[in-house]
Enzyme design. Sequence first.
Site, PDB file in Angstrom:
ATOM      1  N   LYS A   1      -4.609   4.473   7.552  1.00 33.26           N
ATOM      2  CA  LYS A   1      -4.416   5.028   6.519  1.00 33.26           C
ATOM      3  C   LYS A   1      -4.334   6.025   5.704  1.00 33.26           C
ATOM      4  O   LYS A   1      -4.052   7.447   5.221  1.00 33.26           O
ATOM      5  CB  LYS A   1      -3.106   4.123   5.756  1.00 33.26           C
ATOM      6  CG  LYS A   1      -2.741   3.293   7.002  1.00 33.26           C
ATOM      7  CD  LYS A   1      -1.992   1.146   6.651  1.00 33.26           C
ATOM      8  CE  LYS A   1      -1.803   0.658   7.768  1.00 33.26           C
ATOM      9  NZ  LYS A   1      -1.462  -0.377   7.218  1.00 33.26           N
TER      10      LYS A   1
ATOM     11  N   GLN B   1      -1.908  -4.694   2.691  1.00 31.38           N
ATOM     12  CA  GLN B   1      -2.225  -4.389   4.411  1.00 31.38           C
ATOM     13  C   GLN B   1      -1.942  -6.952   4.632  1.00 31.38           C
ATOM     14  O   GLN B   1      -2.464  -6.618   3.917  1.00 31.38           O
ATOM     15  CB  GLN B   1      -3.442  -4.131   4.496  1.00 31.38           C
ATOM     16  CG  GLN B   1      -3.937  -4.896   5.148  1.00 31.38           C
ATOM     17  CD  GLN B   1      -2.781  -3.666   6.512  1.00 31.38           C
ATOM     18  OE1 GLN B   1      -3.197  -2.328   6.554  1.00 31.38           O
ATOM     19  NE2 GLN B   1      -2.670  -4.450   7.861  1.00 31.38           N
TER      20      GLN B   1
ATOM     21  N   ASP C   1       5.963   0.640   3.222  1.00 29.00           N
ATOM     22  CA  ASP C   1       6.340  -0.492   4.616  1.00 29.00           C
ATOM     23  C   ASP C   1       7.580  -0.553   5.376  1.00 29.00           C
ATOM     24  O   ASP C   1       7.471  -1.417   6.020  1.00 29.00           O
ATOM     25  CB  ASP C   1       5.175  -1.548   4.195  1.00 29.00           C
ATOM     26  CG  ASP C   1       3.809  -1.502   5.194  1.00 29.00           C
ATOM     27  OD1 ASP C   1       4.006  -0.746   5.724  1.00 29.00           O
ATOM     28  OD2 ASP C   1       3.527  -2.608   4.552  1.00 29.00           O
TER      29      ASP C   1
END
Length: 293
Positions: free
Chosen positions: A52, A96, A119
Amino acid sequence: MQLIDGKKTSTDIKQEIAAEVAEMTAKGIRRPHLAAILVGHDGGSETYVANKVKSCAECGFESTLLRFEDDITEEQLLAEVRKLNENPEIDGFIVQLPLPKHIDEQRVIETVDPDKDVDGFHPVNVGRLSIGLPGFKSATPAGIIELLRRYNIDTRGKHVVVIGRSNIVGKPVASLLMQKGNPGDATVTVCHSRTTNLPEITRQADIIIAALGKPGFVTADMVKDGATVIDVGTTRVPDATRKSGFRLCGDVDFENVAPKCEFITPVPGGVGPMTICSLMLNTLQAAKQRRGC
Ligand code: BQF
């Protein structure tokens, strides 16, 4: 059989994003800035976050990685999330997953400001997606939809069988494909670990989306001739012949399934890179919204 090249498609999209960011900065508009929180030292999570951060650079974004040890308390982590919510420099951020067992993931997800939730895991964004409103879409489902669009795979009136019912992949991809439009307008069946006669159902599928996390689960006898197969699995399987010590394994028995398919995604290089690329698109969208452009 035609291979769906997610790696190349994601490279193309990242170049499109970089071109748009170059236009923004030429106009004096600040570049998008993504932050990531990484807790602990899980090997998979380390790799995913590194992917990322690297993609941010490729897109011309700024990125910030915040690392914490796995003994961080839930309250401390929530405080870090609130700091990012309030930090005007940050357009969007991710935490995460998975998190250590002593931390309530859902509570963390619900603490993220929905306007920074790139997300797309906050219930507000999940709800928006499920009723077809604009909002941040979960990255893997959005990446799958973009692959279907770019490969002109018609989903209208087709029977899509999704294997797996997770909040992050199975449920949202089913929602997106049953919505009006193309990709969309599909008849969707969602199967899971309690489904009986699974092969009987998957054999009726024009499109199979395998997202259960069991290496090689979808075998040739479960797939009809001419079907399209989308493999979401990314399980790390020990492999002494690799210098990393493992290889990525999809949910599909690729070798035996591929010859029957019209289209199929490989692992690696299929859905995975598209997931990262959708996160970049969500971050660009977040930045544009915050700058009113
Ligand atoms: C590829 C993920 C399970 C649990 C949490 C490229 C990724 C993977 C594969 C990647 C994943 C899986 C990510 C490939 C992010 C996808 O070349 O095939 C990229 O980085 N992913 C994650 O952030 O969290 C997960 C899977």
